[in-house]
Design an enzyme around this catalytic site. Structure first.
Site, PDB file in Angstrom:
ATOM      1  N   CYS A  55      46.208  40.611  42.489  1.00 19.82           N
ATOM      2  CA  CYS A  55      45.529  41.846  42.885  1.00 19.82           C
ATOM      3  C   CYS A  55      44.017  41.732  42.728  1.00 19.82           C
ATOM      4  CB  CYS A  55      46.056  43.027  42.072  1.00 19.82           C
ATOM      5  SG  CYS A  55      45.736  42.924  40.306  1.00 19.82           S
ATOM      6  N   ARG A  57      42.228  38.540  42.765  1.00 15.32           N
ATOM      7  CA  ARG A  57      41.609  37.300  43.256  1.00 15.32           C
ATOM      8  C   ARG A  57      42.460  36.653  44.342  1.00 15.32           C
ATOM      9  NH1 ARG A  57      39.671  34.913  39.387  1.00 15.32           N
ATOM     10  NH2 ARG A  57      40.178  36.502  37.821  1.00 15.32           N
ATOM     11  N   SER A 113      39.261  37.695  34.087  1.00 10.93           N
ATOM     12  CA  SER A 113      40.051  38.837  34.539  1.00 10.93           C
ATOM     13  C   SER A 113      39.262  40.132  34.426  1.00 10.93           C
ATOM     14  CB  SER A 113      41.336  38.950  33.708  1.00 10.93           C
ATOM     15  OG  SER A 113      42.159  37.826  33.894  1.00 10.93           O
ATOM     16  N   GLY A 195      58.491  45.597  39.734  1.00  7.15           N
ATOM     17  CA  GLY A 195      58.063  44.333  39.148  1.00  7.15           C
ATOM     18  C   GLY A 195      57.458  44.477  37.771  1.00  7.15           C
TER      19      GLY A 195
END
Length: 434
Positions: A55, A57, A113, A195
């Protein structure tokens, strides 16, 4: 051949661009095959390739073939995603050689991140590597690089406290909801997706007091399993409009390639809420939608509906920015670990310089051994099979012992950056073609 990386992430590209260049699981086989094979007879762009798409990169790691340039990779992205290069090229970064190793090791460690130190990226790096391995686009160089990067991630999490209490994207989304709405008790919360992101969101929602949770997913079995674990209600995907109509908070994280919630869905949900309140002149009901998916699950124009507050992963910065300050004390230690792993990879790469000469040396030694063994056996008569095996074993042992020291010395020299010099000397001493 050179190690190469082209990519974009949350620091260089907004979600509107990241979602256009994202690779779904169904995209990966075709993309990797296009990068590493050629149907025209010309060399492919990469001899090896791995695609990391999350989501936050999209990154293409490769070992380039001679002649491959950054522009070739830009052209590939534009053609594969059917987007003009001008719409995204300004958001790309390119690295080569050592810088690629450093970037990947830092990425696997969670140092690049949005949520500093988050653990999910390590699994995402592993999944990207394993997906490419199944396709057959991983060779010795990317295999070694990704294994070392995964070790970097594991070491940072075990040897520092950077991941202690680190938020995930899911946790940040829940914290955003808590900040906006306060107490989550009694709020109707709708989770869309089955997920890891949805599961982490469910955990954090319950930890923050949410007690009215509904889960919707295209795969009913996954939604049912999540609902059972967290005491939530499960609805079929077809019941999404009804679930929206009663939701105060929506957190969505599916892998859908296009939005699953459009403006008319939310407008109808708000209208239903308004009717249920039996108050035509009251302010419109509020609904908080948090879209953690890339590509996005919720159409952007939903935010134009009165009373609706829509947030994407890019909006989570306001929640997680403080984590950089909180963990800066251990950041330096984490970076040192990353650098140690980078140096291990570079040392291994340098030893590869010695392989051609070592291979030629071994081949030359085998030629001599076979010639002399054959000569000796012709002079010896009436040898039993056991005796012949002993003599052949003796010849192999002598060759191996003689080659052990120069092989070890050349590998050690290569690891310290002297591989070419020692390889040249060895080639000259043994009359090898080098």
């Amino acid at each position: 051949m050179n190690l190469f990386l082209a990519g974009l992430d949350h620091t260089t590209a907004p979600v509107e661009i990241r979602e256009q260049l994202a690779f779904s699981q169904t995209d990966l086989p075709s993309a990797l095959m296009q990068l590493t094979s050629s149907e025209t007879g010309t060399p492919p762009l990469f001899a090896e390739a791995v695609i990391l798409s999350t989501c936050n990169r999209v990154e293409l790691y490769g070992v380039t073939n001679p002649g491959t340039t950054a522009q070739h990779v830009v052209d590939f992205l534009a053609a594969f995603h059917r987007r003009p290069a001008a719409s995204f090229v300004h958001t790309l970064y390119f690295y080569q050689g050592e810088a690629v190793a450093r970037h990947l090791c830092a990425t696997a460690a969670g140092l690049r991140s949005l949520v500093l130190g988050e653990a999910q990226i390590q699994g995402q790096v592993r999944n990207a590597y394993e997906a490419a391995q199944r396709i057959g686009s991983v060779g010795s160089i990317l295999h070694r690089l990704f294994q070392i990067a995964l070790v970097a991630g594991k070491r940072v999490r075990h040897e520092t406290t950077i991941g202690k209490g680190a938020a995930s994207v899911s946790q940040a989304g829940v914290e955003l909801a808590r900040r906006r709405l306060g107490d989550l008790r009694g709020r109707e919360v709708l989770l869309i997706g089955g997920g890891e992101v949805s599961e982490l969101a469910a955990q954090n929602l319950i930890a923050n007091g949410a007690d009215r949770l509904t889960i919707v997913n295209r795969t009913s079995a996954r939604a049912a399993a999540l609902a059972e674990r967290y005491g939530a209600e499960m609805l079929d995907f077809g019941a999404l409009p009804q679930a929206l109509a009663r939701a105060d908070i929506v957190i969505s994280s599916t892998a859908a390639p296009v939005p699953i919630i459009y403006r008319h869905h939310v407008a109808e949900a708000i209208a239903h809420k308004q009717r249920a309140r039996a108050c035509g002149e009251c302010d419109p009901p509020t609904m908080l939608l948090i879209d953690l998916a890339v590509p996005r699950d919720i159409a952007a124009d939903v935010a134009q509906i009165p009373g609706v507050h829509l947030f994407t992963v890019d909006d989570l910065r306001e929640v997680v920015s403080h984590t950089i300050e909180l963990r800066s004390a251990v950041l330096e230690i984490a970076q040192q670990i990353v650098e140690e792993q980078v140096q291990e990879f570079l040392s291994w790469m340098r030893t590869q310089e010695a392989l051609p000469v070592l291979t030629m040396l071994r081949q030359r030694a085998e030629e001599v051994r076979n010639e002399e063994l054959a000569r000796a056996l012709r002079r010896l008569h009436d040898l039993s099979p056991e005796q012949r095996a002993v003599i052949e074993g003796l010849s192999r042992s002598i060759v191996n012992k003689l080659l052990h020291l120069p092989t070890r010395c050349l590998r050690e020299a290569a690891a310290h950056g002297q591989g070419k010099r020692y390889a040249s000397i060895l080639a000259e001493l043994f009359n090898l073609e080098h």
